[in-house]
Design a protein around this motif. Structure first.
Motif, PDB file in Angstrom:
ATOM      1  N   ASN A   1      66.629  30.166 -34.103  1.00  0.00           N
ATOM      2  CA  ASN A   1      66.032  29.619 -32.885  1.00  0.00           C
ATOM      3  C   ASN A   1      65.606  28.166 -33.080  1.00  0.00           C
ATOM      4  O   ASN A   1      65.716  27.348 -32.172  1.00  0.00           O
ATOM      5  CB  ASN A   1      64.838  30.467 -32.445  1.00  0.00           C
ATOM      6  CG  ASN A   1      64.371  30.103 -31.041  1.00  0.00           C
ATOM      7  OD1 ASN A   1      65.176  29.887 -30.126  1.00  0.00           O
ATOM      8  ND2 ASN A   1      63.069  30.010 -30.847  1.00  0.00           N
TER       9      ASN A   1
ATOM     10  N   GLN B   1      68.804  26.030 -32.992  1.00  0.00           N
ATOM     11  CA  GLN B   1      69.365  25.971 -31.642  1.00  0.00           C
ATOM     12  C   GLN B   1      68.425  25.284 -30.654  1.00  0.00           C
ATOM     13  O   GLN B   1      68.650  25.328 -29.447  1.00  0.00           O
ATOM     14  CB  GLN B   1      69.715  27.386 -31.166  1.00  0.00           C
ATOM     15  CG  GLN B   1      70.848  28.007 -31.982  1.00  0.00           C
ATOM     16  CD  GLN B   1      71.000  29.502 -31.752  1.00  0.00           C
ATOM     17  OE1 GLN B   1      70.126  30.157 -31.173  1.00  0.00           O
ATOM     18  NE2 GLN B   1      72.111  30.064 -32.226  1.00  0.00           N
TER      19      GLN B   1
ATOM     20  N   ALA C   1      70.896  21.209 -34.552  1.00  0.00           N
ATOM     21  CA  ALA C   1      72.110  21.953 -34.222  1.00  0.00           C
ATOM     22  C   ALA C   1      73.247  21.716 -35.205  1.00  0.00           C
ATOM     23  O   ALA C   1      74.069  22.611 -35.448  1.00  0.00           O
ATOM     24  CB  ALA C   1      72.565  21.596 -32.807  1.00  0.00           C
TER      25      ALA C   1
ATOM     26  N   PHE D   1      77.173  23.807 -31.656  1.00  0.00           N
ATOM     27  CA  PHE D   1      76.468  24.034 -30.391  1.00  0.00           C
ATOM     28  C   PHE D   1      77.443  23.855 -29.238  1.00  0.00           C
ATOM     29  O   PHE D   1      78.515  23.252 -29.385  1.00  0.00           O
ATOM     30  CB  PHE D   1      75.301  23.055 -30.244  1.00  0.00           C
ATOM     31  CG  PHE D   1      75.712  21.602 -30.185  1.00  0.00           C
ATOM     32  CD1 PHE D   1      75.929  20.970 -28.962  1.00  0.00           C
ATOM     33  CD2 PHE D   1      75.924  20.869 -31.344  1.00  0.00           C
ATOM     34  CE1 PHE D   1      76.330  19.641 -28.900  1.00  0.00           C
ATOM     35  CE2 PHE D   1      76.317  19.536 -31.295  1.00  0.00           C
ATOM     36  CZ  PHE D   1      76.528  18.924 -30.068  1.00  0.00           C
TER      37      PHE D   1
ATOM     38  N   GLN E   1      74.616  23.930 -23.850  1.00  0.00           N
ATOM     39  CA  GLN E   1      73.338  24.138 -24.530  1.00  0.00           C
ATOM     40  C   GLN E   1      72.597  22.818 -24.727  1.00  0.00           C
ATOM     41  O   GLN E   1      71.373  22.756 -24.551  1.00  0.00           O
ATOM     42  CB  GLN E   1      73.604  24.798 -25.887  1.00  0.00           C
ATOM     43  CG  GLN E   1      72.399  25.399 -26.565  1.00  0.00           C
ATOM     44  CD  GLN E   1      72.800  26.104 -27.849  1.00  0.00           C
ATOM     45  OE1 GLN E   1      73.514  25.555 -28.689  1.00  0.00           O
ATOM     46  NE2 GLN E   1      72.364  27.336 -27.999  1.00  0.00           N
TER      47      GLN E   1
END
Length: 418
Positions: A289, A292, A354, A361, A365
């Motif tokens: 998490n 990202q 990322a 990615f 996003q």
């Protein structure tokens, strides 16, 4: 695996310093961004004490000595609850997908304390049904019944900070455990939990490729579903920064990393992040998490938060010193600093995280998490592709093997213009 805090960049401060940090209406006011959706939310809980401060450690950790009395478990838990209660308006109604209890050495806290902590969190937050709850554990605090009690309290994943199975290296690193304790702790973690992390370090003082191979052979013999591997770095304001040890040359360290990557792959562990290898289904959801560019609320001494709102992304830091933190949190003032992340910094912050992921990615996003148009990184993507550091298609961007090898160079391409 050690919880990892991504680098923060600051912009406009909250009113009166951090006075308005937990004012949800203030954070919801009109601003420069237009986020179409909020990212997944995680919770980080910092327990700051350890048995001994390691000479390489620059985390907010503090030695606890027996002659200073009992660990203030209950007062610190009271402070954590007060901290969370004050912050709830910022995350009200959002689901928490992962929880990471890091430190310090969280396994210094009794199972009863961890049971109370998780119960207090469940009473205040909406946890996902499959919420991953990770606890960092030091083999030096290992007791068989203790690990089982953590599992009974609700911990779903243990992160065991082994660092090495070589007694000489462990001594050089200032670790309080030895090889036998490390093996026993990992064996018990494997028997008690459905999944766990094993942490190793390489490029240690006096380490050779043969000694790394021995460490890795022992680690793989324990069949960990997840292995985190960190290059020993000399961080500012540490004992090693003041008294630098003799460590392997860069070429030797690169050879060690190549060996690690080769042997973990042969053992069925996929390198999904620059320093993380896992079997299918055992990736660390909490750290994913971070990479990202998801959101996380951090509570505890020195904890960091990154929270998204409709029109801004905010970073916060709690007071660092444990006793000051407890006093401030119990008075409803745990936040020492709260800043909006500037628009110019958001693309770099996203890319900094990322690009650590093997799968990279999606372009969608990037827009969803930053509120910034993809044109903000277009020139950087073109340069990185020209240098062979990334590949991309119409939907996704990912680092090449060369990009992984020269990750710092790749990330630097996206630094904002000064």
């Amino acid at each position: 695996m050690s919880e990892i805090i991504p680098i923060a960049a600051s912009g406009d401060s909250a009113p009166d310093g951090a006075a308005g940090a937990n004012d949800a209406l203030h954070q919801m006011r009109p601003g420069p961004l237009q986020l179409s959706a909020l990212p997944p939310l995680s919770l980080y809980v910092h327990l700051p004490w350890c048995l001994r401060k390691c000479p390489y450690c620059d985390f907010n950790s503090h030695e606890w000595r027996d002659d200073t009395g009992e660990l203030p478990e209950q007062r610190y838990l009271d402070a954590l609850v007060a901290d969370l209660d004050a912050a709830l308006p910022l995350v009200w109604g959002r689901t928490v997908h992962t929880i990471f209890i890091g430190g310090g050495t969280p396994s210094l806290f009794s199972p009863a304390a961890i049971d109370r902590l998780i119960g207090d969190l469940r009473a205040r937050l909406r946890l996902a049904p499959d919420c991953e709850i990770t606890l960092e554990a030091n083999p030096g605090t290992f007791e068989r019944d203790r690990f089982r009690a953590y599992r009974a309290a609700g911990v779903t994943r243990l992160s065991v900070g082994v660092q090495s199975f070589n007694d000489a290296h462990l001594k050089a690193l200032g670790r309080v455990h030895d090889r036998a304790q490390a093996i026993a702790a990992v064996e018990e973690a494997a028997a008690t939990f459905d999944t766990f992390n094993l942490d190793l370090m390489y490029a240690l003082p006096g380490q050779t490729l043969e000694r790394l191979d021995a460490d890795l052979s022992q680690a793989l013999a324990l069949a960990p579903p997840h292995l985190s591997v960190y290059h020993l770095t000399i961080e500012p304001n540490t004992y090693f920064a003041k008294y630098p040890p003799e460590v392997p040359e860069d070429d030797a360290a690169y050879a060690m990393l190549d060996r690690l990557t080769e042997r973990t792959a042969a053992a069925g562990l996929e390198r999904y992040e620059i320093s993380a290898y896992a079997r299918s289904g055992h990736q660390c959801a909490h750290n994913l998490n971070y990479w990202q560019f998801g959101d996380y609320l951090g509570i505890g001494a020195g904890a960091h938060s990154k929270l998204s709102f409709a029109h801004r992304v905010v970073r916060q830091v709690r007071f660092r010193e444990p006793r000051l933190y407890m006093d401030k949190a119990l008075a409803g003032q745990a936040v020492a600093q709260s800043d909006d992340v500037g628009i110019a910094a958001l693309p770099f912050e996203f890319m900094l995280n990322a690009l650590r992921l093997k799968e990279g990615f999606t372009l969608a996003q990037f827009g969803e998490r930053t509120g910034v148009a993809i044109t903000a990184i277009q020139r950087g993507l073109e340069e990185a592709e020209r240098k062979g550091l990334i590949e991309r298609d119409l939907a996704r961007v990912w680092p090449t093997t060369r990009g992984f090898d020269f990750l710092s160079d790749l990330q630097a391409i996206f630094l904002p213009d000064s």
